[in-house]
Design a protein around this motif. Structure first.
Motif, short mmCIF file in Angstrom:
data_model
loop_
_atom_site.label_atom_id
_atom_site.label_comp_id
_atom_site.label_asym_id
_atom_site.label_seq_id
_atom_site.Cartn_x
_atom_site.Cartn_y
_atom_site.Cartn_z
N ILE A 48 23.89 -34.02 -199.01
CA ILE A 48 24.78 -33.60 -197.92
C ILE A 48 25.81 -34.70 -197.70
N VAL A 49 27.08 -34.32 -197.68
CA VAL A 49 28.18 -35.28 -197.49
C VAL A 49 28.82 -35.03 -196.13
N CYS A 50 28.91 -36.08 -195.30
CA CYS A 50 29.48 -35.92 -193.96
C CYS A 50 29.88 -37.28 -193.40
N GLY A 51 30.39 -37.28 -192.17
CA GLY A 51 30.64 -38.52 -191.45
C GLY A 51 29.48 -38.80 -190.53
N GLN A 52 29.51 -39.97 -189.89
CA GLN A 52 28.34 -40.36 -189.09
C GLN A 52 28.18 -39.52 -187.83
N THR A 53 29.30 -39.09 -187.22
CA THR A 53 29.18 -38.28 -186.00
C THR A 53 28.50 -36.96 -186.32
N ALA B 62 26.63 -36.27 -188.83
CA ALA B 62 25.24 -36.49 -189.28
C ALA B 62 24.27 -36.47 -188.11
N GLY B 63 24.78 -36.86 -186.91
CA GLY B 63 23.91 -36.91 -185.73
C GLY B 63 23.78 -35.58 -185.00
N LEU B 64 24.54 -34.56 -185.42
CA LEU B 64 24.48 -33.27 -184.72
C LEU B 64 23.18 -32.53 -185.04
N PRO B 65 22.62 -31.84 -184.04
CA PRO B 65 21.41 -31.04 -184.32
C PRO B 65 21.63 -30.05 -185.47
N ALA B 66 22.85 -29.48 -185.56
CA ALA B 66 23.10 -28.49 -186.62
C ALA B 66 22.99 -29.12 -188.00
N PHE C 118 24.51 -38.42 -197.36
CA PHE C 118 25.51 -39.48 -197.53
C PHE C 118 26.49 -39.32 -196.35
N ASP C 119 26.34 -40.20 -195.35
CA ASP C 119 27.10 -40.00 -194.10
C ASP C 119 28.21 -41.04 -193.93
N THR D 205 29.33 -26.79 -205.11
CA THR D 205 29.53 -27.28 -203.74
C THR D 205 29.50 -26.15 -202.72
N ILE D 206 28.85 -26.43 -201.58
CA ILE D 206 28.91 -25.53 -200.42
C ILE D 206 29.62 -26.30 -199.32
N LEU D 207 30.64 -25.70 -198.71
CA LEU D 207 31.39 -26.40 -197.66
C LEU D 207 31.23 -25.69 -196.31
N ILE D 208 31.02 -26.51 -195.27
CA ILE D 208 30.76 -25.99 -193.93
C ILE D 208 31.69 -26.70 -192.95
N PRO D 209 32.81 -26.04 -192.54
CA PRO D 209 33.75 -26.72 -191.64
C PRO D 209 33.23 -26.79 -190.20
N THR D 210 33.46 -27.95 -189.57
CA THR D 210 33.17 -28.07 -188.14
C THR D 210 34.46 -28.10 -187.33
N THR D 211 35.61 -28.02 -188.02
CA THR D 211 36.90 -27.85 -187.34
C THR D 211 37.59 -26.66 -188.00
#
Ligand SMILES: [Fe+2]
Length: 392
Positions: free
Chosen positions: A43-48, A50-54, A71-72, A142-148
């Protein structure tokens, strides 16, 4: 699959990504990874994020298939160094698929890391302004999941990378960078701040407007761009102000994605070209840079693109009967300015930390962008300097 989640397959010639859209769509990830036969997932993301329950629930569900590594380390505007580190992490772990979750930065990094995982050093080797991106191998799926709801990276073949040594921000583009799946879950949009929703929403609107007037636009991309504008324009204010309004969030999320279908073919224009150095030199978030520059770029294009801007005005629901195309264009630009003000977009570069002395350098950096060639009115270096100075 829940009734509220829709599977969307576009015609293959238009876009190869399969989309699942609706509240709870993130829950599709584990099943899709199983379909891909991926037992080891990074899983590739940023640190914020990475901390989300989702994100934690996503990691837990993917573990049902095998093993997960997170990998955050993705920063806003991902660098070549981060992508190389992500590729090393994926190879060390033996990843068989990449899941990118977050804003455009995380999704762009996920696409580059999926390539870097197969070929170490790939990202660095693409620091060639003006040259086509080369991918002569198959990246990890790759699977992509936008949060914005903004970049539409989930359905584009683009990965925007900052090159640390040369301080360049380049748009890498190759059909092999497309994700296999995109999961559009409007519930994730309520996890970010109103400022982030503003920046992302204005980025999406800029995509749709620049795509519609692009010299490379086709009938198909214009149809998609107007479709996106009809979804974005009436819902943007509500989506920024009311995180819990799922109907508004979903309209803006799907509108942003549809704009992606358009601009991934037509490319963009002067606003995106001019926004690149604001991020590369002064770390202005991409959406903020576009929100700020959009009215200036539109005024520059007003005469050259007047009949097209009149179409966009109609799609925004603006009453233009009795107006000439030029008058309709000006009315649209004023409408876009008002919309930006209503949701807190900055209007001057000085407000976002840009230094006036950098304007000649910024003009020089913006000029080689491929977006310039698509703009309906061809700018010279003097025009870019004048526009930056006006926007300062
Ligand atoms: Fe953008």
């Amino acid at each position: 699959m829940s009734d509220s989640i829709e599977r969307i397959d576009f015609p293959e010639h238009e876009n190869p990504v399969t989309v699942f859209s609706g509240p709870g769509a993130i829950g599709q990830a584990a099943g899709l990874l199983a379909d891909l036969g991926a037992q080891r997932v990074m899983i590739v993301c940023g640190q914020t994020v990475a901390g989300l329950p989702a994100a934690k629930a996503l990691a837990d569900s993917a573990k049902a298939n095998g093993a997960v590594r997170v990998f955050d380390q993705v920063e806003p505007d991902p660098s070549d160094v981060t992508c190389a580190a992500g590729g090393t992490a994926a190879r060390d772990f033996g990843a068989e698929a990449i899941v990118g979750i977050g804003g455009g930065s995380s999704m762009d990094a996920a696409k580059a890391i999926a390539a870097e995982a197969i070929q170490a050093g790939w990202t660095q080797s693409q620091d060639n302004p003006g040259q086509p991106t080369e991918v002569d191998f198959e990246p990890l799926p790759t699977i992509l999941i936008p949060t914005t709801a903004g970049t539409a990276s989930e359905v584009t073949p683009f990965s925007v990378i900052i090159y640390t040594e040369t301080k360049r921000k380049l748009v890498l583009s190759h059909p092999k960078l497309y994700a296999k799946y995109a999961l559009l879950d409007p519930e994730l949009l309520s996890t970010c701040s109103p400022q982030v929703r503003m920046a992302a929403g204005m980025d999406a609107l800029t995509h749709a407007i620049e795509s519609y007037v692009s010299k490379q636009a086709t009938e198909q991309t214009r149809r998609r761009a107007l479709e996106a504008i009809r979804m974005l324009a009436p819902h943007l204010v509500r989506a920024v102000e009311a995180p819990g309004d799922m109907a508004a969030q979903q309209q803006v999320q799907e509108g942003a994605m549809i704009a992606g279908l358009a601009f991934s073919k037509s490319r963009l224009g002067i606003v995106h070209a001019m926004a690149l150095p604001l991020s590369a030199l002064f770390q202005v978030p991409h959406g903020v840079a576009n929100a700020l520059l959009l009215p200036y770029g539109m005024r520059f294009n007003a005469e050259a693109a007047a009949p097209l801007y009149a179409d966009i005005a109609e799609a925004c629901g603006i009453e233009i009967s009795g107006l000439t195309a030029s008058q309709a264009a000006i009315t649209l630009i004023e409408h876009v300015e008002q919309l930006g003000r209503a949701i807190g977009a900055p209007t001057r570069m000085a407000e976002v930390g840009v230094e006036e002395a950098a304007i000649p350098q910024m003009a020089q950096d913006a000029m080689p962008s491929a977006h310039i060639a698509c703009n309906p009115r061809t700018p010279g270096m003097d025009d870019l300097i004048e526009l930056y100075t006006e926007a300062y």
